[in-house]
Design a protein around this motif. Structure first.
Motif, short mmCIF file in Angstrom:
data_model
loop_
_atom_site.label_atom_id
_atom_site.label_comp_id
_atom_site.label_asym_id
_atom_site.label_seq_id
_atom_site.Cartn_x
_atom_site.Cartn_y
_atom_site.Cartn_z
N VAL B 10 0.94 -1.15 0.18
CA VAL B 10 -0.01 0.15 0.05
C VAL B 10 0.93 1.29 0.07
N ASN B 11 0.56 2.20 -1.10
CA ASN B 11 1.55 3.32 -1.26
C ASN B 11 1.28 4.31 0.12
N VAL B 48 2.71 -2.01 4.31
CA VAL B 48 1.68 -3.07 4.19
C VAL B 48 1.70 -3.89 2.80
N LYS B 49 1.76 -5.05 2.89
CA LYS B 49 1.35 -5.79 1.57
C LYS B 49 -0.21 -5.80 1.25
N GLN B 50 -0.52 -5.75 -0.23
CA GLN B 50 -1.71 -5.41 -0.47
C GLN B 50 -2.75 -6.54 -0.03
N GLU B 51 -2.01 -7.78 0.18
CA GLU B 51 -2.88 -9.00 0.45
C GLU B 51 -2.97 -9.26 2.14
N GLU B 52 -2.51 -8.41 2.83
CA GLU B 52 -2.41 -8.72 4.41
C GLU B 52 -3.16 -7.31 4.98
N GLY B 53 -3.76 -7.62 6.22
CA GLY B 53 -4.38 -6.74 6.98
C GLY B 53 -3.41 -5.99 7.87
N ILE B 54 -3.65 -4.92 8.31
CA ILE B 54 -2.64 -4.05 8.86
C ILE B 54 -2.10 -4.80 10.18
N GLN B 56 -1.84 -7.81 10.80
CA GLN B 56 -1.01 -8.80 10.38
C GLN B 56 0.21 -8.38 9.88
#
Lengths: 242, 242
Positions: B10-11, B48-54, B56
């Motif tokens: 996430v940018n 934060v990766k696009q496929e993970e919750g914050i 996580q």
């Protein structure tokens, strides 16, 4: 080509405001209904401009969406699970309002809007009688709702309200002065009614009075003038910080 | 061309972790020193990766950066002022470490990294004796520092520590069980020493005991066996939630 929103706003980040209102010993929450067809009730929400801080953005969004300016907003939580997305609600909204979205000149706007969003939650507590929400073009109507009788909220906005209420209860002792909710001088009973509204339960009078005095934020003034002098309650005011 | 980071993360959003440690009646904070030349002390941080919750993401970052897994992390604040940027610290870091950054294959990485970032702050409180931080390739060393004797932190990371400490103090009553910091059975004195370390001030014994018992989270067990039986203190444990 980057869309205009990508240029102007921080990507994938939104701000959602939960505005609690207090009046006549009841706690309510301010919920606008959007102008779009399809009955969309949504918390006052928006995006963060590249050149503004997040607290500034929250104030701007709230004022733009509701006409309420200069209130004490507090961050309480970030909603950032992966499944949290605008997509489902937005697709429904778009399907029911094709005329509105055809007018959008920027072809990437929908793509931008239907990404995963991480929402920073803000809450406030205001005196309902002191604010007059003014609708803007995105709102059809705006009303104060009982927490237990909310309309159908989009996405996870009902969860936002419940989490904001938890935060309000946890922080009420330390935020009382900031919320500026009571008149300058008030009785212990006034304060107790406020707590009872926020916590939705009765407090025992003696315990409550002791708890409040132990906070060391109250200054006892004279007695409130009533007909029955010997039963007149004391008035209090908040100590301002040294 | 989008950089790899823009695709994966996430940018403009980062996660910064403040890990408080408690040992021998002292409160400390875990600060890694980065491997880069130039003495950069930075909170364990990442994206934060696009496929993970914050949440996580915060757990992953902490484990990747320090080897500490599965701890009770709590969001406490978002740092989102406009002037908050990586640029100055990063430019210094890059200037002093040209070899490292020349190796980066992705030409947009530096541009991506020097944007405005909004940081979600997480904090935790752990028993120093129960965790053994393991360094990863980005850390040169990692140490527990006294709050009053921190090394020179990058950006606004020292402010993060002070704000996290405020949040810890405000929430200690309600987070005690979650932090799982005391042995299963403990004396009122053990609990008082923990509070005194976190608040950095003495508490009066009788007041403290009353305050703790009023929280309704403690169950009194038998007396602690010592030589002087009539002075043996009671042991307590936390009530688990019904």
């Amino acid at each position: 080509m980057k869309s205009q929103n990508q240029e102007n706003f921080v990507n994938q980040l939104s701000i959602d405001c939960v505005i609690f209102g207090y009046s006549q010993n009841r706690l309510k929450v301010l919920v606008p209904k959007m102008v779009f067809k399809g009955d969309f009730w949504s918390l006052p929400s928006g995006f963060v401009k590249q050149e503004e801080g997040i607290d500034q953005a929250a104030q701007r969004i709230l004022e733009e969406r509701t006409g309420i300016g200069d209130i004490f907003l507090e961050q309480y939580r970030v909603f950032g699970d992966v499944p949290r997305t605008n997509r489902e609600a937005l697709e429904k909204l778009i399907a029911m309002n094709p005329d509105i979205f055809e007018q959008l000149q920027d072809g990437n706007f929908l793509e931008w809007l239907t990404q995963r969003f991480i929402a920073i939650g803000y809450y406030a507590l205001v005196d309902i009688n002191k604010v007059t929400p003014k609708l803007t073009e995105i709102d059809q109507s705006i009303d104060w709702y009982e927490i237990t009788d909310l309309p159908q909220m989009v996405m996870d906005h009902e969860q936002h309200i419940h989490k904001a209420l938890e935060a309000l209860r946890l922080n009420l002792d330390s935020k009382l002065l900031g919320f500026n909710l009571l008149p300058e001088e008030f009785t212990m009973k006034d304060l107790q009614l406020l707590y009872e509204a926020v916590y939705d339960r009765p407090f025992r009078r003696n315990n409550f009075q002791k708890k409040m005095l132990d906070l060391d934020v109250l200054e006892r003034m004279g007695k409130k003038l009533t007909g029955a002098a010997n039963k007149a309650p004391y008035l209090y005011r908040f100590l301002t910080k040294k």
